[in-house]
Structure formats: C-alpha cells, structure tokens
Write a protein that holds these residues in place. Structure first.
Motif, PDB file in Angstrom:
ATOM      1  N   ASP A   1      28.158  54.448  57.828  1.00 50.94           N
ATOM      2  CA  ASP A   1      27.532  55.727  58.155  1.00 50.94           C
ATOM      3  C   ASP A   1      28.540  56.682  58.779  1.00 50.94           C
ATOM      4  OD1 ASP A   1      25.041  57.298  58.276  1.00 50.94           O
ATOM      5  OD2 ASP A   1      25.362  57.193  60.444  1.00 50.94           O
ATOM      6  N   GLN A   2      29.528  56.128  59.466  1.00 52.18           N
ATOM      7  CA  GLN A   2      30.584  56.944  60.064  1.00 52.18           C
ATOM      8  C   GLN A   2      31.688  57.282  59.063  1.00 52.18           C
ATOM      9  OE1 GLN A   2      31.886  54.533  63.346  1.00 52.18           O
ATOM     10  NE2 GLN A   2      30.011  54.876  64.538  1.00 52.18           N
ATOM     11  N   LYS A   3      31.446  56.857  57.804  1.00 46.77           N
ATOM     12  CA  LYS A   3      32.396  57.108  56.708  1.00 46.77           C
ATOM     13  C   LYS A   3      33.748  56.464  56.968  1.00 46.77           C
ATOM     14  CE  LYS A   3      30.157  61.493  55.531  1.00 46.77           C
ATOM     15  NZ  LYS A   3      29.292  60.875  54.532  1.00 46.77           N
ATOM     16  N   SER A   4      33.707  55.328  57.680  1.00 43.80           N
ATOM     17  CA  SER A   4      34.942  54.608  57.973  1.00 43.80           C
ATOM     18  C   SER A   4      35.284  53.602  56.883  1.00 43.80           C
ATOM     19  CB  SER A   4      34.818  53.872  59.321  1.00 43.80           C
ATOM     20  OG  SER A   4      34.590  54.790  60.373  1.00 43.80           O
ATOM     21  N   ILE A   5      34.299  53.216  56.085  1.00 44.14           N
ATOM     22  CA  ILE A   5      34.492  52.226  55.028  1.00 44.14           C
ATOM     23  C   ILE A   5      34.120  52.856  53.697  1.00 44.14           C
ATOM     24  CG2 ILE A   5      33.786  49.958  54.165  1.00 44.14           C
ATOM     25  CD1 ILE A   5      33.128  49.148  56.987  1.00 44.14           C
ATOM     26  N   ASN A   6      34.918  52.597  52.661  1.00 47.81           N
ATOM     27  CA  ASN A   6      34.622  53.205  51.367  1.00 47.81           C
ATOM     28  C   ASN A   6      33.434  52.519  50.688  1.00 47.81           C
ATOM     29  OD1 ASN A   6      35.502  50.911  49.748  1.00 47.81           O
ATOM     30  ND2 ASN A   6      37.622  51.528  50.191  1.00 47.81           N
ATOM     31  N   ASP A   7      32.938  53.143  49.647  1.00 52.10           N
ATOM     32  CA  ASP A   7      31.735  52.669  48.968  1.00 52.10           C
ATOM     33  C   ASP A   7      31.895  51.256  48.406  1.00 52.10           C
ATOM     34  OD1 ASP A   7      30.577  55.104  49.525  1.00 52.10           O
ATOM     35  OD2 ASP A   7      31.027  55.967  47.555  1.00 52.10           O
ATOM     36  N   GLN A   8      33.045  51.005  47.800  1.00 52.98           N
ATOM     37  CA  GLN A   8      33.244  49.708  47.155  1.00 52.98           C
ATOM     38  C   GLN A   8      33.259  48.565  48.169  1.00 52.98           C
ATOM     39  OE1 GLN A   8      35.015  52.436  46.494  1.00 52.98           O
ATOM     40  NE2 GLN A   8      34.373  52.874  44.374  1.00 52.98           N
ATOM     41  N   ASP A   9      34.002  48.737  49.261  1.00 52.28           N
ATOM     42  CA  ASP A   9      34.075  47.686  50.271  1.00 52.28           C
ATOM     43  C   ASP A   9      32.720  47.484  50.944  1.00 52.28           C
ATOM     44  OD1 ASP A   9      36.710  47.479  49.617  1.00 52.28           O
ATOM     45  OD2 ASP A   9      37.489  48.401  51.449  1.00 52.28           O
ATOM     46  N   TYR A  10      32.049  48.593  51.219  1.00 52.79           N
ATOM     47  CA  TYR A  10      30.731  48.514  51.850  1.00 52.79           C
ATOM     48  C   TYR A  10      29.757  47.755  50.952  1.00 52.79           C
ATOM     49  CZ  TYR A  10      26.083  50.061  53.333  1.00 52.79           C
ATOM     50  OH  TYR A  10      24.766  50.103  53.699  1.00 52.79           O
TER      51      TYR A  10
END
Length: 481
Positions: free
Chosen positions: A48-57
């Motif tokens: 939610d904090q945009k710290s992790i990219n979509d693929q890893d998340y």
C-alpha cells in the motif's frame, strides 16, 4: 538479526531477492502458521505504501494465501482470531506472480500494528545470492522472547520477530488512508458525533469486483467500548437487528466488527448517503425561515413516520430519535440512523441536552431534549417514546424551534409548559402535534400512523364504526333491490 518487516524493506530496496525471501517465508509458515495473517498484513502495508512492486507482492501474497487455505485450522487460530471478529477471505484471484488488474486498487492493509521501531535494516543477515539451502534458515516469530524457538543455525543466524507483539492501533491513530480488516479504506472524515467519527470509506473487495457502488460510510466508535464490554455485546445485538431492517427510509447497516482482536476499536459500515443531517438542515435553513410551510415539511415527516412504523411493526424502538439521527439526502429522501445502536453508546460529554448520554450500568442511551418523560424516569422502552421525539422534530421543522426550548420532558412537565400553536395549521393538525408531545404515554397518539393521519388532517373512514355501519346499510340495501 532482522524481522519480517525489515526483510520486506530489504526487498523493496533491492537488497534481497524475492525468491530468497519466498524460501524463507515457507520455512516461517511451517514453523509458526498462526502468524500467517499478521505477515499478510505487513505485506499489504508495504504494498500500500508502494514499496513493493506488483510482481513481488502478488508472488508473496499468493504464497501466503495458498498456505492459509491449505492450513486453515492452524492459520485462523490463536491470537489472530477472536469470537467477535469477522474473518474475511483473502483475494483468491492472486494465484500467480502477475500484476493486479490495472485500475483496481486491491492493495490492503490492516491496522493491527504500527511499524516497529527498528534500527537500520540489517540486510547483511540475509543470503542475497539465492544459493543457500533455505531449509536451514531458522525464523523466529517470538521477537526473541522465546529462545527455545531460535537455534541460530541458519547461514547468518537470521531471526524474524513476532508481528503479534506490535501494539494494535487505537482510534486516535486511525485516519484517512488507513485500511481496516484488509478491506475498508478510510477516505475522508464526514462528521464527528457522540458515537465517534464517520468516514467515507472504500470497500476494496467491491472495487476489485468493479461494483458500481464501492463506497460506504464507516463509523469508527469511540474508546468507551474498551472500558465497557457490556456495551459491545449490546451494540452487537442491536446492530444485528438493524441489519435485518430493509426500508428506503432507514440507513442500511452492512457490517459490525473490531478492527483487529479484543480491545481494539469497533467500527460499523453502512450505506453512504450524500446530503446533511436533519439537525444541520434545521439549523442552516429552517431556523432562518422561521419554519417550513406545511407542504414542504410534510414529505419529510411522512418519511420519518414510514420508517418508524416499519421498525415498530418489528418491535424495534429507536430510543434516541432526534434530528442528529436523521439524514436528509440530496434527492429529498430522509433516512433514520442508529436504530437501537445509540442505547449501547456512552458520550463522555455530559450536561448537554442534544448529546447522547449513556449509562454503562443500564446499557441505555438517550438525548434529554428528545427523550420522553418515561425514558427520563427509567421506564421500559415503548414505541410512544419515538412518537414524542417525532413530535418534537415535527415542531422544529414547522417553527424552527424545539417545543420546550430543548428543556427535558420532566423539567417541562414540572413547569407546566405548553408550546404555542403552530401558525398555518388547522385546529385538528395542531391537536395532533400537541398529542404527540404529551408528557404522559397514555395521552399520546397510540401509533405513529395514527399521528400522521391526524396531522395530515385526513379522515380515516375505514376506522370509523359509524362510517362502516353506514356503508354496510347501503350495501345491504343495494343487495336487496
């Protein structure tokens, strides 16, 4: 030594490979499955904090969700579950490490614990090459308080701290941007009342499903429930009853829960309405005009009566009806809020007649200016209590003033007060209004429908014995010819 959130931060900075973290995650879940939900919360928070990219998340979330589904009896037990909390299914559509659908914000976050006060991430504690044997890594979810769990035999003696030791957030730390139960996102404050704050909220599950109406209202209740568990029980019961009410003039209740486990704030989700409380409408519009003409006020009054009649038919008394618990929508629809719910709520502010007061010992709430004489005397609830409050509201809509100038009924009775007749109303209409606000129950209109019929100055022919007798005579006469 690094905790799970620090590992996620290392992943976000590119200092840790997602495959390595995924391997450690498997070992972690195998050892302490009861913390799967908490780890999912931390993952959602980072995303939610945009710290992790979509693929890893998507990869990590899919891994946790698959584990939860396969080990439900273990992952839903323990500290994460409670008898009075709702367990929401996680996003089942995240099954492969692919980016979520564009435009759909399925990022979720639970506020069960704030960020830990850790030092600079110790990324050196992780093998970032991916060549190590992940099965040899020990993962510690007890925040190092239980040394029997951690053997320290991993490649870098890596240990992860227990997310359950993080303190749950209180009502005061929640605000716009916060996410409750990994589902409801607080957007903005709509209002603040005796029960707590009301937010405009986004239902992330509905948004993911591309529902046309993904928004809702979220009432975050104040801290009184922590001190009075009886109030929580009563509120849950009353909320369940209101959820069964389906009427266009009653605000719909969707859900009732705590944001986390026992002792955390309580919230209620309900339909989102656009407009203003009737209290504000009276203050901003009605008072300035010195009251509304009957033709303008009556449609609002009729909608209030329709809602009350429906609830009364189901043996549900509002018990705290007032302009602040009625909502005037932009399209002219009037909706009543908080049927029975206010009885389980305490307002720390006392001495103000327009504020909801709560006696935690009696689990009852009332607003003195709109409470009937019997309510103030502690008698059992009765539908005619709502009639009294309705009469006061009608009087305000027509004059801009409370019939007794906000004086409680018992004080008004002691002083033998009688409000002036409303100009512009016929005698029968004024009598109906006076009967609605009678101090004694026996003198009030028996039902809200009866009040409305008299107030509208409508002759109820089918309830008149003389009329019925006359019709029967005519019918018999016509039948004999």
């Amino acid at each position: 030594m690094a905790d799970f959130k620090t590992a996620l931060e290392a992943l976000a900075k590119g200092n840790l490979d997602v495959e390595v973290l995924a391997g450690q995650l498997t070992s972690l879940l195998d050892k302490t499955p009861q913390y799967a939900n908490r780890m999912l919360s931390q993952l959602d928070e980072m995303y939610d904090q945009k710290s992790i990219n979509d693929q890893d998340y998507a990869k990590l979330k899919s891994q946790i969700n698959q584990y939860r589904r396969a080990h439900a009896s273990e992952t839903e037990a323990g500290a994460e579950a409670s008898a009075d909390s709702t367990v929401f299914a996680q996003e089942d559509n995240v099954q492969e490490p692919v980016a979520p659908t564009a435009g759909v914000d399925d990022a979720t976050q639970v506020l069960e614990g704030g960020p830990q006060a850790n030092d600079t991430p110790e990324v050196s504690g992780f093998d970032v090459t991916g060549a190590s044997d992940m099965s040899g890594i020990d993962v510690d979810l007890s925040a190092l308080h239980d040394p029997s769990i951690t053997t320290g035999t991993g490649p870098a003696e890596t240990a992860w701290s227990d997310p359950s030791t993080q303190a749950p957030q209180s009502e005061t730390t929640l605000g716009p941007g916060s996410i409750i139960k990994q589902r409801f996102k607080l957007i903005s404050v709509l209002g603040i009342g005796g029960m707590g704050k009301v937010y405009k909220g986004l239902d992330l599950l509905k948004e993911e499903a591309r529902d046309k109406k993904p928004y809702c209202a979220i009432k975050l209740l104040n801290e009184d429930f922590k001190d009075h568990p009886e109030a929580f029980i009563s509120l849950q019961r009353e909320s369940s009853r209101q959820q069964k009410l389906a009427h266009p003039n009653i605000a719909t209740i969707y859900d009732f829960d705590r944001i986390a486990g026992p002792g955390t704030p309580v919230y209620i989700t309900m339909e989102l309405m656009e407009g203003m409380e009737l209290k504000d409408f009276i203050k901003k519009t009605v008072k300035k005009q010195g009251g509304l003409p009957f033709d303008e006020a009556f449609p609002m009054i009729k909608q209030l009566v329709d809602a009350l009649a429906y609830a009364h038919d189901k043996r549900l008394v509002h018990s705290d009806l007032k302009p602040g618990n009625a909502f005037l929508c932009n399209d002219g629809t009037v909706k009543i809020l908080d049927f029975g719910i206010a009885r389980a709520v305490k307002n720390p502010v006392t001495g103000e007649t327009e504020k909801t007061l709560f006696d935690p010992g009696q689990l009852g709430a009332l607003t003195p200016a709109y409470a009937s004489y019997e309510m103030l005397e502690g008698e059992e609830p009765d539908t005619r209590d709502d009639t009294y409050a309705l009469g006061c509201m009608c009087y305000e809509l027509l004059t801009g003033k409370h019939p007794f100038n906000k004086l409680p009924a018992n004080k008004a009775k002691e002083n033998n007060l009688k409000p002036p007749m409303v100009k512009g109303l016929r005698k029968k209409q004024n009598c109906a209004l006076q009967r609605a606000i009678a101090f004694e129950r026996k003198d009030r209109s028996p039902t809200v429908e009866h009040f409305l019929a008299e107030f509208e100055d409508r002759y109820i022919w089918y309830k008149s014995p003389l009329t019925i007798a006359a019709i029967l005579v005519v019918a018999i006469g016509l039948g004999g010819t």
